[in-house]
Design an enzyme around this catalytic site. Structure first.
Site, PDB file in Angstrom:
ATOM      1  N   PRO A  67      19.932  73.978 -34.006  1.00 22.73           N
ATOM      2  CA  PRO A  67      20.959  73.000 -34.311  1.00 22.73           C
ATOM      3  C   PRO A  67      21.384  72.170 -33.123  1.00 22.73           C
ATOM      4  O   PRO A  67      21.597  72.682 -32.033  1.00 22.73           O
ATOM      5  CB  PRO A  67      22.131  73.858 -34.764  1.00 22.73           C
ATOM      6  N   GLU A  68      21.545  70.909 -33.340  1.00 26.44           N
ATOM      7  CA  GLU A  68      22.278  70.065 -32.417  1.00 26.44           C
ATOM      8  C   GLU A  68      23.612  69.761 -33.087  1.00 26.44           C
ATOM      9  O   GLU A  68      23.921  70.315 -34.132  1.00 26.44           O
ATOM     10  CB  GLU A  68      21.485  68.790 -32.108  1.00 26.44           C
TER      11      GLU A  68
ATOM     12  N   LYS B 156      24.251  59.873  -9.377  1.00 25.05           N
ATOM     13  CA  LYS B 156      23.312  60.878  -9.895  1.00 25.05           C
ATOM     14  C   LYS B 156      21.892  60.337  -9.787  1.00 25.05           C
ATOM     15  O   LYS B 156      21.612  59.213 -10.192  1.00 25.05           O
ATOM     16  CB  LYS B 156      23.637  61.202 -11.359  1.00 25.05           C
TER      17      LYS B 156
END
Length: 271
Positions: free
Chosen positions: A2-3, A151
DNA sequence: AATAACACCTGTGTGC
DNA sequence: TGCACACAGGTGTTAT
């Protein structure tokens, strides 16, 4: 399995059967999930379920005595069954209700979790450091631009990092980057805010659509009634490495990022 | 501090 | 048919 959409579809499916219902029993057949399942039958039996919420991919079942925290891991699913329904392989936990229904957890790989928290769940270490919900307004281009500043790692890995935004797993990270035209390996801090605006909009749109469609069915996702979702047929890149791009026809590339399959169109998606 | 690799576990598909 | 291996929706922990 599941997401976020699958977890949300599960939440919507089970909550009408749980809210205002009294817990009559808790049976743990196999408590060896990601962490040992605590024996909290004493605390929860007799409690009335007040609410069923979701934070990231965690399901939160509230009672006055405390909150049950459930995570479905890679292969978990929850179904509501009637008393007497035969137990099948990997049916690890039953939460029995006064209505005669049972909330039953099945999880072949046992990466899932079933925990108990007596404090407000924000205090729980698993939930305390999570980033914003992708469908709320706190998740927006300005926030993301700031969170990705400096990042250097790949944008796809950042989208799947729970500290930055929750609920975006491998399927939807691939799909959102395709629709935003962003190469998954792009250093996250290099993306200008206008492209992030498009990316954020696509993430929200894709997740909302997937929820509306009832979640993605890959191998074994089913909702609380055991019915499959219908989103898989709408996937444009996930699982389609080597096939034609739905936009330009070029063959889709497949690489590994963070040990996970990453599929993209080398023409439509740029660094 | 940030990033990368590893860990957990079972089931399924592929190639020999 | 059997076997070895790669891979699968997640994410906390450990190592670099």
């Amino acid at each position: 399995m599941p997401e976020l959409p699958e977890v949300e579809v599960t939440r919507q499916g089970i909550s009408p059967y749980l809210i205002d219902n009294k817990v009559t029993n808790l049976t743990v057949r196999n408590g060896k999930l990601r962490w040992p399942v605590p024996d909290i039958a004493q605390q929860i039996v007799g409690q009335v379920i007040r609410d069923v919420r979701r934070r990231a991919k965690y399901l939160l079942i509230d009672t006055d005595a405390g909150t049950t925290i459930i995570h479905l891991g890679m292969s978990g699913s929850l179904r509501l069954v009637s008393v007497g329904t035969p137990v099948e392989k990997h049916d690890h936990i039953d939460l029995a209700l006064a209505s005669g229904r049972i909330l039953r957890l099945n999880d072949p790989r046992r990466f899932g979790a079933w925990l108990w928290c007596e404090l407000p769940e924000q205090a729980h270490p698993l939930l305390s450091k999570l980033g914003p919900e992708p469908l709320l307004s706190q998740f927006n281009a300005d926030y993301l631009f700031d969170a990705l500043k400096n990042k250097k790692k790949a944008i796809k890995l950042c989208l799947m990092d729970n500290h930055i935004v929750v609920g975006v797993g491998n399927i939807y990270a691939n799909e959102a980057l395709f629709f935003a035209g962003i190469h998954p390996q792009t250093p996250a801090g290099h993306i200008d805010i206008e492209r992030l605006r498009i990316l954020v909009a696509n993430i929200k749109e894709i997740l909302k659509n997937a929820i509306k469609q009832g979640g993605t069915t890959l191998k074994d996702f089913t909702n609380a009634e055991g019915k499959p979702g219908y989103f898989a047929q709408k996937l444009h890149v996930y699982g389609r490495g080597g096939q034609a791009c739905t936009h330009c026809g070029h063959l889709l590339s497949e690489i590994k990022l963070g040990q996970r399959a990453s599929v993209f169109c080398p023409v439509c998606q740029t660094l």
